[in-house]
Design a protein around this motif. Structure first.
Motif, PDB file in Angstrom:
ATOM      1  N   GLU A 105      44.393  32.943  37.210  1.00  0.00           N
ATOM      2  CA  GLU A 105      43.962  32.097  38.319  1.00  0.00           C
ATOM      3  C   GLU A 105      44.984  30.996  38.607  1.00  0.00           C
ATOM      4  O   GLU A 105      45.156  30.581  39.750  1.00  0.00           O
ATOM      5  CB  GLU A 105      42.584  31.495  38.011  1.00  0.00           C
ATOM      6  CG  GLU A 105      41.888  30.990  39.262  1.00  0.00           C
ATOM      7  CD  GLU A 105      40.570  30.284  38.973  1.00  0.00           C
ATOM      8  OE1 GLU A 105      40.283  29.971  37.795  1.00  0.00           O
ATOM      9  OE2 GLU A 105      39.830  30.040  39.939  1.00  0.00           O
ATOM     10  N   ASN A 106      45.641  30.540  37.552  1.00  0.00           N
ATOM     11  CA  ASN A 106      46.664  29.507  37.723  1.00  0.00           C
ATOM     12  C   ASN A 106      48.007  30.082  38.145  1.00  0.00           C
ATOM     13  O   ASN A 106      49.015  29.368  38.157  1.00  0.00           O
ATOM     14  CB  ASN A 106      46.841  28.716  36.425  1.00  0.00           C
ATOM     15  CG  ASN A 106      45.616  27.872  36.128  1.00  0.00           C
ATOM     16  OD1 ASN A 106      44.853  27.536  37.039  1.00  0.00           O
ATOM     17  ND2 ASN A 106      45.402  27.550  34.868  1.00  0.00           N
ATOM     18  N   ILE A 166      46.608  42.903  33.056  1.00  0.00           N
ATOM     19  CA  ILE A 166      45.509  43.766  33.516  1.00  0.00           C
ATOM     20  C   ILE A 166      45.083  44.690  32.377  1.00  0.00           C
ATOM     21  O   ILE A 166      43.896  44.857  32.100  1.00  0.00           O
ATOM     22  CB  ILE A 166      45.915  44.562  34.775  1.00  0.00           C
ATOM     23  CG1 ILE A 166      46.054  43.580  35.946  1.00  0.00           C
ATOM     24  CG2 ILE A 166      44.875  45.638  35.094  1.00  0.00           C
ATOM     25  CD1 ILE A 166      46.267  44.218  37.294  1.00  0.00           C
ATOM     26  N   ALA A 167      46.065  45.233  31.687  1.00  0.00           N
ATOM     27  CA  ALA A 167      45.763  46.107  30.545  1.00  0.00           C
ATOM     28  C   ALA A 167      45.078  45.319  29.435  1.00  0.00           C
ATOM     29  O   ALA A 167      44.159  45.822  28.772  1.00  0.00           O
ATOM     30  CB  ALA A 167      47.041  46.762  30.038  1.00  0.00           C
ATOM     31  N   VAL A 168      45.505  44.086  29.243  1.00  0.00           N
ATOM     32  CA  VAL A 168      44.886  43.245  28.208  1.00  0.00           C
ATOM     33  C   VAL A 168      43.394  43.049  28.528  1.00  0.00           C
ATOM     34  O   VAL A 168      42.527  43.199  27.663  1.00  0.00           O
ATOM     35  CB  VAL A 168      45.593  41.875  28.117  1.00  0.00           C
ATOM     36  CG1 VAL A 168      44.804  40.909  27.246  1.00  0.00           C
ATOM     37  CG2 VAL A 168      47.004  42.038  27.567  1.00  0.00           C
ATOM     38  N   LEU A 169      43.127  42.743  29.789  1.00  0.00           N
ATOM     39  CA  LEU A 169      41.724  42.531  30.194  1.00  0.00           C
ATOM     40  C   LEU A 169      40.907  43.812  30.008  1.00  0.00           C
ATOM     41  O   LEU A 169      39.802  43.785  29.472  1.00  0.00           O
ATOM     42  CB  LEU A 169      41.649  42.094  31.667  1.00  0.00           C
ATOM     43  CG  LEU A 169      42.127  40.675  31.999  1.00  0.00           C
ATOM     44  CD1 LEU A 169      42.154  40.479  33.506  1.00  0.00           C
ATOM     45  CD2 LEU A 169      41.222  39.621  31.342  1.00  0.00           C
ATOM     46  N   PRO A 209      31.667  41.981  34.740  1.00  0.00           N
ATOM     47  CA  PRO A 209      32.359  41.382  35.891  1.00  0.00           C
ATOM     48  C   PRO A 209      33.866  41.623  35.854  1.00  0.00           C
ATOM     49  O   PRO A 209      34.488  41.840  36.900  1.00  0.00           O
ATOM     50  CB  PRO A 209      32.050  39.882  35.766  1.00  0.00           C
ATOM     51  CG  PRO A 209      31.025  39.724  34.708  1.00  0.00           C
ATOM     52  CD  PRO A 209      30.933  40.986  33.933  1.00  0.00           C
ATOM     53  N   VAL A 210      34.443  41.581  34.664  1.00  0.00           N
ATOM     54  CA  VAL A 210      35.898  41.741  34.541  1.00  0.00           C
ATOM     55  C   VAL A 210      36.308  43.152  34.929  1.00  0.00           C
ATOM     56  O   VAL A 210      37.256  43.363  35.700  1.00  0.00           O
ATOM     57  CB  VAL A 210      36.350  41.418  33.097  1.00  0.00           C
ATOM     58  CG1 VAL A 210      37.853  41.600  32.961  1.00  0.00           C
ATOM     59  CG2 VAL A 210      35.939  40.000  32.729  1.00  0.00           C
ATOM     60  N   MET A 211      35.560  44.147  34.423  1.00  0.00           N
ATOM     61  CA  MET A 211      35.846  45.531  34.793  1.00  0.00           C
ATOM     62  C   MET A 211      35.670  45.728  36.305  1.00  0.00           C
ATOM     63  O   MET A 211      36.435  46.443  36.942  1.00  0.00           O
ATOM     64  CB  MET A 211      34.906  46.490  34.049  1.00  0.00           C
ATOM     65  CG  MET A 211      35.017  46.431  32.540  1.00  0.00           C
ATOM     66  SD  MET A 211      36.611  46.994  31.926  1.00  0.00           S
ATOM     67  CE  MET A 211      36.287  48.743  31.810  1.00  0.00           C
ATOM     68  N   SER A 212      34.644  45.082  36.855  1.00  0.00           N
ATOM     69  CA  SER A 212      34.389  45.206  38.294  1.00  0.00           C
ATOM     70  C   SER A 212      35.531  44.624  39.113  1.00  0.00           C
ATOM     71  O   SER A 212      35.973  45.199  40.102  1.00  0.00           O
ATOM     72  CB  SER A 212      33.098  44.476  38.670  1.00  0.00           C
ATOM     73  OG  SER A 212      32.002  45.028  37.992  1.00  0.00           O
ATOM     74  N   LEU A 213      36.007  43.467  38.676  1.00  0.00           N
ATOM     75  CA  LEU A 213      37.099  42.801  39.395  1.00  0.00           C
ATOM     76  C   LEU A 213      38.332  43.705  39.425  1.00  0.00           C
ATOM     77  O   LEU A 213      38.951  43.905  40.476  1.00  0.00           O
ATOM     78  CB  LEU A 213      37.444  41.467  38.706  1.00  0.00           C
ATOM     79  CG  LEU A 213      38.605  40.692  39.331  1.00  0.00           C
ATOM     80  CD1 LEU A 213      38.149  39.997  40.605  1.00  0.00           C
ATOM     81  CD2 LEU A 213      39.165  39.664  38.349  1.00  0.00           C
ATOM     82  N   ILE A 214      38.668  44.258  38.271  1.00  0.00           N
ATOM     83  CA  ILE A 214      39.873  45.091  38.182  1.00  0.00           C
ATOM     84  C   ILE A 214      39.699  46.361  39.013  1.00  0.00           C
ATOM     85  O   ILE A 214      40.618  46.810  39.701  1.00  0.00           O
ATOM     86  CB  ILE A 214      40.182  45.435  36.712  1.00  0.00           C
ATOM     87  CG1 ILE A 214      40.552  44.153  35.958  1.00  0.00           C
ATOM     88  CG2 ILE A 214      41.308  46.460  36.623  1.00  0.00           C
ATOM     89  CD1 ILE A 214      40.667  44.335  34.463  1.00  0.00           C
ATOM     90  N   LYS A 215      38.485  46.917  38.977  1.00  0.00           N
ATOM     91  CA  LYS A 215      38.243  48.155  39.701  1.00  0.00           C
ATOM     92  C   LYS A 215      38.281  47.951  41.221  1.00  0.00           C
ATOM     93  O   LYS A 215      38.917  48.713  41.942  1.00  0.00           O
ATOM     94  CB  LYS A 215      36.868  48.695  39.286  1.00  0.00           C
ATOM     95  CG  LYS A 215      36.467  49.985  39.981  1.00  0.00           C
ATOM     96  CD  LYS A 215      35.173  50.516  39.376  1.00  0.00           C
ATOM     97  CE  LYS A 215      34.573  51.588  40.272  1.00  0.00           C
ATOM     98  NZ  LYS A 215      33.175  51.857  39.938  1.00  0.00           N
ATOM     99  N   ALA A 237      43.712  41.107  43.863  1.00  0.00           N
ATOM    100  CA  ALA A 237      43.402  39.697  43.591  1.00  0.00           C
ATOM    101  C   ALA A 237      43.905  39.307  42.202  1.00  0.00           C
ATOM    102  O   ALA A 237      44.308  38.172  41.973  1.00  0.00           O
ATOM    103  CB  ALA A 237      41.893  39.461  43.683  1.00  0.00           C
ATOM    104  N   VAL A 238      43.871  40.262  41.276  1.00  0.00           N
ATOM    105  CA  VAL A 238      44.361  39.980  39.927  1.00  0.00           C
ATOM    106  C   VAL A 238      45.883  39.943  39.929  1.00  0.00           C
ATOM    107  O   VAL A 238      46.503  39.010  39.402  1.00  0.00           O
ATOM    108  CB  VAL A 238      43.864  41.062  38.935  1.00  0.00           C
ATOM    109  CG1 VAL A 238      44.211  40.666  37.504  1.00  0.00           C
ATOM    110  CG2 VAL A 238      42.356  41.267  39.082  1.00  0.00           C
TER     111      VAL A 238
END
Ligand SMILES: Cc1cc2nc3c(=O)[nH]c(=O)nc-3n(C[C@H](O)[C@H](O)[C@H](O)COP(=O)(O)O)c2cc1C
Lengths: 425, 167
Positions: free
Chosen positions: A370-371, A379-382, A404-410, A415-416
């Motif tokens: 975010e920063n 992305i792989a780490v998440l 939520p994290v999986m959803s964001l990446i998918k 945005a990531v």
């Protein structure tokens, strides 16, 4: 008034909620509360009640959607140990705010449901575990319980029958994990809320190792209507295997956020457009969290989805507690995910390593992205961290943190990526 | 006089605690209810208060410490006369909670989590308050304020300062 014709039912739990002073016993009674109770206590058998609840097909409204009648039938009745009933009023899942309205506006509905459930299960002592922040609601409940005792609706020999039951409000103290049923039990035992291994399930071994039924506020508040109109009546509301009305707590970027009780099977779009006054901006949602913050996100592709346990599962998400958080086209999905990651890191009880470490890790990586300081492999780490948490812990909090994290990446990989610094050329 | 540093429960409180204990199969179950009462009576849960609770319920001090440190609502430090808890979770965040929180901190001249030097206000960030239709939500001393905007907080602060100044 609830209609005896299932096709005309507009509300079950919220049927009497808008009457002024409904929280007072006299008013509640004038509106029909406790009307059926004498008949249930005098003429219904425990087996008949459990059978009706099974026929009704009601699935738990607290998050897991487990069939209530089946849960009740698991309780061993001849162990010689007391059987306990715990109402789960922890309402901690972000986005959920329905139980609060039942408790503050129509506490006698919940109390009546608990008396009926307690009678069916042979309970002597029942508790309502309410989140500590709901002080007003706890006070309303306590006043209603006091009135119920004075009217012999609780306590010894209820309404002159052989059935006696106590009901106690137990306030939590700010811990999301205590909504998980075994953590809730630990908390009422006066301990930190750390979930227990299952099995044994609480219905067999719960509060002080005695059989304990834990049910959500909305689930228990549906029991009086099921016994009044019959299981078959309830089963013909909604759709097959997903029967009855359901309260959806809708929040986020809609024009009229609030609680809406609709038949299961109502579409997400109908709920948002016809009940909630549509989105704040634009005509299609960017993302929708359909069942509380622990449920995987949907996008506009699923705007027409019927809201049922089964349809949401098929879409890779879940109905959960029925808490719908709507993000319109202006939403910062990365910021929302980071905020939810903070929530899970704060609320992890810490006993399972994948959750204790994983939740903090997810948050730290999302903060740096975010920063604008994400690292190339982030992305792989998440993904790795989220995958290694889900399903590897005692309770489902870790799964909720991963969702939520999986959803964001998918759904929003760009945005990531925008927050990741490319390697220097 | 009874205080957080030298606490004693009143006779009325002890009677209340006794009746609470009777509602459970074992006294330790009354730990959360009694800690809520103690926090109400003494303002926060100092070590002497925790020892008092342990003695009153005949449970080990360690069992009390474990619970006090696990639950967010139990405080081991005093806070301001007005505890302002701003929800910044998803539903509130999508409706301006971060901006609201920043405004409150700036107005009071403190950082999140701090107390004003006059001891009047503490501002903290909390998790979902379970009232998302009223986003953004601020709890002030356990009372819910819903659909809060900067003007509402400004008015509350001005009002509280008026009263605080008079006291
Ligand atoms: C982390 C976590 C938090 C939960 N929070 C709640 C809650 O606040 N309220 C609730 O009713 N159920 C909650 N549940 C679900 C309960 O464990 C349990 O399934 C439910 O209370 C059973 O009641 P029901 O069958 O009537 O839904 C939570 C589960 C987990 C894993």
């Amino acid at each position: 008034m609830i209609s005896a014709d299932p096709s005309k039912v507009t509300a079950i739990c919220f049927d009497r909620i808008h009457h002024p002073n409904q929280h007072k016993l006299e008013v509640a009674r004038a509106n029909g509360a406790y009307k059926l109770l004498p008949k249930v206590l005098k003429e219904f058998s425990s087996e008949k009640i459990i059978e009706e609840v099974k026929t009704a097909g009601i699935r738990g409204r607290g998050g897991a959607g487990f069939p209530t009648g089946l849960k009740w039938s698991f309780v061993p009745r001849n162990t010689g140990k007391p059987i306990y009933l715990m109402c789960n009023a922890d309402e901690g899942e972000p986005g959920t705010f329905k139980d609060r309205d039942i408790m503050r506006f129509d506490p006698h509905l919940l109390i009546e449901g608990m008396i009926m459930a307690g009678f069916a299960l042979g309970v002597r002592d029942a508790y309502i575990y309410i989140r500590g922040e709901f002080l007003h609601e706890a006070n309303v409940l306590n006043a209603a319980i006091e009135e119920a005792y004075a009217a012999n609706l609780l306590g010894e020999h209820i309404l002159g029958t052989d059935f006696s039951m106590n009901l106690t409000v137990h306030r939590g103290a700010g811990a999301y994990i205590c909504g998980e049923e075994t953590a809730l039990i630990e908390s009422v035992e006066g301990k930190a809320g750390r979930p227990r291994f299952k099995p044994p399930f609480p219905a067999v071994e719960g509060f002080y190792r005695c059989p304990t039924v834990v049910n959500n506020v909305e689930t228990l508040s549906t029991i009086p209507a099921i016994l009044e109109f019959g299981g078959a009546w309830h089963a013909s509301i909604g759709v097959a295997n997903n029967t009855g009305m359901k309260i959806f707590s809708v929040s986020g970027q809609v024009n009229k956020p609030g609680n809406y009780e609709v038949p299961l099977g109502t579409s997400l779009k109908t709920l948002i457009e016809e009940h909630c006054g549509g989105l704040q901006h634009g005509s299609l949602p960017k993302a929708v969290i359909p069942g509380g913050s622990s449920s995987p996100w949907l996008t506009a592709e699923h705007y027409d989805i019927p809201l049922t346990f089964d349809d949401l599962a098929k879409a890779g998400s879940m109905l959960g507690s029925g808490a719908i958080i709507v993000m319109d086209e202006t939403a910062d999905v990365l910021a929302v995910t980071r905020r939810l990651a903070h929530f899970y890191a704060h609320e992890s009880c810490g006993q399972c390593t994948p959750c204790r470490e994983g939740t903090g890790w997810l948050e730290r990586v999302l903060v740096r992205i975010e920063n604008g300081q994400g690292l190339p492999g982030d992305i792989a780490v998440l993904e790795d961290a989220a995958q290694y948490m889900a399903g590897r812990t005692i309770c489902a909090l870790a799964d909720g943190a991963a969702a939520p994290v999986m959803s964001l990446i998918k759904h929003f990989p760009e945005a990531v990526r925008a927050g990741i610094v490319e390697k220097a050329a | 006089m009874s205080s957080a540093e030298n606490p004693i429960f009143s006779e009325a409180r002890l009677a209340e605690i006794k009746s609470v204990v009777e509602r459970y199969p074992a006294a330790q179950s009354a730990l959360l209810p009694v800690l809520h009462m103690a926090q109400e009576d003494f303002g926060y849960l100092s070590m002497p208060v925790q020892q008092l609770v342990a003695d009153t319920l005949a449970v080990r001090l360690m069992a009390v410490r474990e619970v006090v440190t696990f639950y967010t609502m139990f405080r081991e430090q005093p806070c301001g006369k007005y505890l302002m808890e701003v929800c910044t979770n998803a539903g509130c965040m999508l409706n301006g909670a971060n901006e609201l929180a920043a405004h409150v901190c700036e107005t009071l001249g403190i950082n999140m989590g701090e107390t004003t030097p006059d001891g009047l206000f503490t501002v903290t960030e909390v998790e979902c308050a379970g009232a998302c239709a009223g986003a953004p939500v601020v709890q002030i001393n356990n009372e819910y304020h819903e659909k809060v905007d900067a003007a509402h907080m400004d008015a509350f602060i001005a009002d509280a300062r008026g009263q605080g100044g008079a006291a």
